[in-house]
Design a protein around this motif. Structure first.
Motif, mmCIF file in Angstrom:
data_model
loop_
_atom_site.group_PDB
_atom_site.id
_atom_site.type_symbol
_atom_site.label_atom_id
_atom_site.label_comp_id
_atom_site.label_asym_id
_atom_site.label_seq_id
_atom_site.Cartn_x
_atom_site.Cartn_y
_atom_site.Cartn_z
ATOM 1 N N LEU A 174 0.831 -1.206 0.000
ATOM 2 C CA LEU A 174 0.000 0.000 0.000
ATOM 3 C C LEU A 174 0.864 1.254 0.000
ATOM 4 O O LEU A 174 0.579 2.225 -0.716
ATOM 5 C CB LEU A 174 -0.931 -0.007 1.207
ATOM 6 N N VAL A 175 1.932 1.258 0.796
ATOM 7 C CA VAL A 175 2.859 2.394 0.818
ATOM 8 C C VAL A 175 3.471 2.595 -0.570
ATOM 9 O O VAL A 175 3.583 3.725 -1.055
ATOM 10 C CB VAL A 175 3.963 2.177 1.871
ATOM 11 N N LYS A 176 3.851 1.505 -1.205
ATOM 12 C CA LYS A 176 4.439 1.598 -2.543
ATOM 13 C C LYS A 176 3.456 2.217 -3.533
ATOM 14 O O LYS A 176 3.826 3.093 -4.325
ATOM 15 C CB LYS A 176 4.874 0.216 -3.027
ATOM 16 N N ARG A 177 2.193 1.786 -3.485
ATOM 17 C CA ARG A 177 1.191 2.330 -4.404
ATOM 18 C C ARG A 177 0.947 3.812 -4.140
ATOM 19 O O ARG A 177 0.784 4.607 -5.078
ATOM 20 C CB ARG A 177 -0.115 1.541 -4.292
ATOM 21 N N LEU A 178 0.902 4.185 -2.864
ATOM 22 C CA LEU A 178 0.719 5.598 -2.526
ATOM 23 C C LEU A 178 1.879 6.429 -3.036
ATOM 24 O O LEU A 178 1.686 7.510 -3.616
ATOM 25 C CB LEU A 178 0.571 5.763 -1.011
ATOM 26 N N ARG A 179 3.091 5.937 -2.851
ATOM 27 C CA ARG A 179 4.268 6.660 -3.348
ATOM 28 C C ARG A 179 4.220 6.829 -4.862
ATOM 29 O O ARG A 179 4.566 7.891 -5.395
ATOM 30 C CB ARG A 179 5.544 5.907 -2.952
ATOM 31 N N GLN A 180 3.823 5.782 -5.572
ATOM 32 C CA GLN A 180 3.780 5.858 -7.036
ATOM 33 C C GLN A 180 2.852 6.958 -7.514
ATOM 34 O O GLN A 180 3.063 7.539 -8.581
ATOM 35 C CB GLN A 180 3.353 4.502 -7.604
ATOM 36 N N LYS A 181 1.804 7.253 -6.731
ATOM 37 C CA LYS A 181 0.861 8.294 -7.126
ATOM 38 C C LYS A 181 1.273 9.684 -6.646
ATOM 39 O O LYS A 181 0.945 10.682 -7.290
ATOM 40 C CB LYS A 181 -0.529 7.949 -6.594
ATOM 41 N N LEU A 182 1.994 9.744 -5.522
ATOM 42 C CA LEU A 182 2.351 11.053 -4.957
ATOM 43 C C LEU A 182 3.684 11.578 -5.447
ATOM 44 O O LEU A 182 3.851 12.787 -5.619
ATOM 45 C CB LEU A 182 2.406 10.966 -3.429
ATOM 46 N N GLU A 183 4.645 10.683 -5.631
ATOM 47 C CA GLU A 183 6.018 11.126 -5.879
ATOM 48 C C GLU A 183 6.249 11.442 -7.349
ATOM 49 O O GLU A 183 6.030 10.590 -8.211
ATOM 50 C CB GLU A 183 7.012 10.057 -5.430
ATOM 51 N N PRO A 184 6.721 12.659 -7.665
ATOM 52 C CA PRO A 184 7.065 12.982 -9.053
ATOM 53 C C PRO A 184 8.174 12.082 -9.591
ATOM 54 O O PRO A 184 8.219 11.777 -10.764
ATOM 55 C CB PRO A 184 7.525 14.448 -8.971
ATOM 56 N N ASP A 185 9.081 11.678 -8.712
ATOM 57 C CA ASP A 185 10.191 10.797 -9.086
ATOM 58 C C ASP A 185 10.114 9.570 -8.199
ATOM 59 O O ASP A 185 10.338 9.646 -6.996
ATOM 60 C CB ASP A 185 11.526 11.517 -8.898
ATOM 61 N N GLU A 186 9.806 8.406 -8.770
ATOM 62 C CA GLU A 186 9.627 7.193 -7.984
ATOM 63 C C GLU A 186 10.916 6.754 -7.301
ATOM 64 O O GLU A 186 10.883 5.955 -6.364
ATOM 65 C CB GLU A 186 9.107 6.058 -8.869
ATOM 66 N N GLU A 187 12.063 7.246 -7.774
ATOM 67 C CA GLU A 187 13.341 6.864 -7.171
ATOM 68 C C GLU A 187 13.613 7.633 -5.884
ATOM 69 O O GLU A 187 14.527 7.295 -5.142
ATOM 70 C CB GLU A 187 14.490 7.107 -8.167
ATOM 71 N N GLU A 188 12.851 8.695 -5.625
ATOM 72 C CA GLU A 188 13.063 9.504 -4.429
ATOM 73 C C GLU A 188 11.772 9.590 -3.625
ATOM 74 O O GLU A 188 10.706 9.801 -4.193
ATOM 75 C CB GLU A 188 13.521 10.930 -4.802
ATOM 76 N N SER A 189 11.892 9.432 -2.314
ATOM 77 C CA SER A 189 10.733 9.530 -1.429
ATOM 78 C C SER A 189 10.719 10.909 -0.782
ATOM 79 O O SER A 189 11.401 11.141 0.210
ATOM 80 C CB SER A 189 10.784 8.432 -0.362
ATOM 81 N N HIS A 190 9.965 11.836 -1.368
ATOM 82 C CA HIS A 190 9.879 13.178 -0.808
ATOM 83 C C HIS A 190 8.898 13.239 0.354
ATOM 84 O O HIS A 190 9.099 13.977 1.308
ATOM 85 C CB HIS A 190 9.425 14.177 -1.889
ATOM 86 N N PHE A 191 7.817 12.485 0.265
ATOM 87 C CA PHE A 191 6.727 12.611 1.231
ATOM 88 C C PHE A 191 6.691 11.454 2.237
ATOM 89 O O PHE A 191 6.798 11.674 3.434
ATOM 90 C CB PHE A 191 5.389 12.703 0.498
ATOM 91 N N VAL A 192 6.507 10.234 1.768
ATOM 92 C CA VAL A 192 6.419 9.071 2.657
ATOM 93 C C VAL A 192 7.815 8.482 2.801
ATOM 94 O O VAL A 192 8.319 7.794 1.908
ATOM 95 C CB VAL A 192 5.432 8.024 2.116
ATOM 96 N N VAL A 193 8.438 8.779 3.932
ATOM 97 C CA VAL A 193 9.836 8.405 4.156
ATOM 98 C C VAL A 193 9.900 7.149 5.012
ATOM 99 O O VAL A 193 9.216 7.040 6.038
ATOM 100 C CB VAL A 193 10.591 9.556 4.846
ATOM 101 N N THR A 194 10.717 6.196 4.595
ATOM 102 C CA THR A 194 10.910 4.964 5.365
ATOM 103 C C THR A 194 11.938 5.195 6.456
ATOM 104 O O THR A 194 13.040 5.682 6.195
ATOM 105 C CB THR A 194 11.402 3.831 4.451
ATOM 106 N N MET A 195 11.563 4.868 7.688
ATOM 107 C CA MET A 195 12.487 4.872 8.806
ATOM 108 C C MET A 195 12.873 3.415 9.056
ATOM 109 O O MET A 195 12.083 2.642 9.602
ATOM 110 C CB MET A 195 11.846 5.483 10.050
ATOM 111 N N ARG A 196 14.044 3.027 8.621
ATOM 112 C CA ARG A 196 14.443 1.625 8.566
ATOM 113 C C ARG A 196 14.181 0.882 9.876
ATOM 114 O O ARG A 196 14.639 1.282 10.941
ATOM 115 C CB ARG A 196 15.930 1.522 8.223
ATOM 116 N N GLY A 197 13.426 -0.208 9.760
ATOM 117 C CA GLY A 197 13.155 -1.048 10.908
ATOM 118 C C GLY A 197 12.140 -0.498 11.883
ATOM 119 O O GLY A 197 11.828 -1.134 12.895
ATOM 120 N N ARG A 198 11.577 0.689 11.583
ATOM 121 C CA ARG A 198 10.680 1.329 12.541
ATOM 122 C C ARG A 198 9.322 1.689 11.942
ATOM 123 O O ARG A 198 8.328 1.714 12.648
ATOM 124 C CB ARG A 198 11.351 2.573 13.120
ATOM 125 N N GLY A 199 9.281 1.994 10.665
ATOM 126 C CA GLY A 199 8.005 2.330 10.042
ATOM 127 C C GLY A 199 8.125 3.446 9.029
ATOM 128 O O GLY A 199 9.133 3.545 8.317
#
Length: 205
Positions: A174-199
């Motif tokens: 679900l996070v991946k699908r949301l990113r694909q719609k929000l992020e102008p560049d799929e290689e960069e996470s501007h909005f939904v940022v992954t905090m490794r191992g935490r969420g």
């Protein structure tokens, strides 16, 4: 002496919006008070990372930190040449590397707006169509943007009808699908940022 035009601007962390002007040939980031950029966080190493001026710009190097240094969502494994608009993440703190004289920065950095009464989501003033679950995820992250949201918390909030029957891969998908719609560049996470191992955490500005 480095150019006075480069800055690290804190997007999320202890003091969002704070700008650190880079005026030295070497800039140290870490928890120790003797660093140039001090981040008082137990997840940050005493000397976590270093920026070094080279060929008119800065390169970023992780100094063997416990939890790593990330650029544009990717963990550093070697020295990286920073470009205006890059994000630098140290534990829960996220910076934008900026050159105020570079006009491309303003165009590169996207803007997210959520109009709740109409259930509209806009990126750079253009409406984005989200599914019900994608919208529920975005609203939950927005409501809790001051902290990291675990996969378990997201599962309970987005799939209340399942009562604990949600797997991690469903949240990740679900996070991946949301990113694909929000992020102008799929290689960069501007909005939904992954905090490794935490969420995950939502960063809007």
């Amino acid at each position: 002496m480095a150019s006075l035009s480069f800055h690290l601007i804190m997007r999320s962390g202890p003091t969002p919006g704070k700008s650190f002007e880079l005026t030295k040939s070497e800039i140290y980031i870490g928890r120790d008070i003797h660093n140039d950029v001090v981040i008082n966080d137990a997840e940050v190493s005493r000397k976590h990372a270093r920026l070094v001026i080279q060929a008119g710009g800065y390169v970023l190097e992780d100094l063997g930190s416990t939890n790593g240094t990330f650029v544009n969502g990717q963990q550093l494994s070697a020295v990286y040449s920073l470009h205006p608009g890059d994000t630098v993440q140290v534990a829960d703190t996220i910076f934008r590397f900026a050159d105020p004289q570079a006009t491309l920065v303003a165009h590169k950095w996207p803007k997210l707006k959520i109009e709740r009464p109409a259930r509209h989501v806009l990126v750079n003033a253009e409406q984005v169509e989200l599914s019900a679950k994608e919208y529920a995820l975005l609203i939950y992250l927005d409501d809790h943007s001051d902290r990291i949201c675990s996969k378990g918390e997201i599962a309970k909030a987005v799939w209340p009808e399942y009562r604990g029957g949600v797997f991690d891969y469903q949240v990740e998908s679900l996070v991946k699908r949301l990113r694909q719609k929000l992020e102008p560049d799929e290689e960069e996470s501007h909005f939904v940022v992954t905090m490794r191992g935490r969420g995950y955490r939502l960063v809007k500005a």
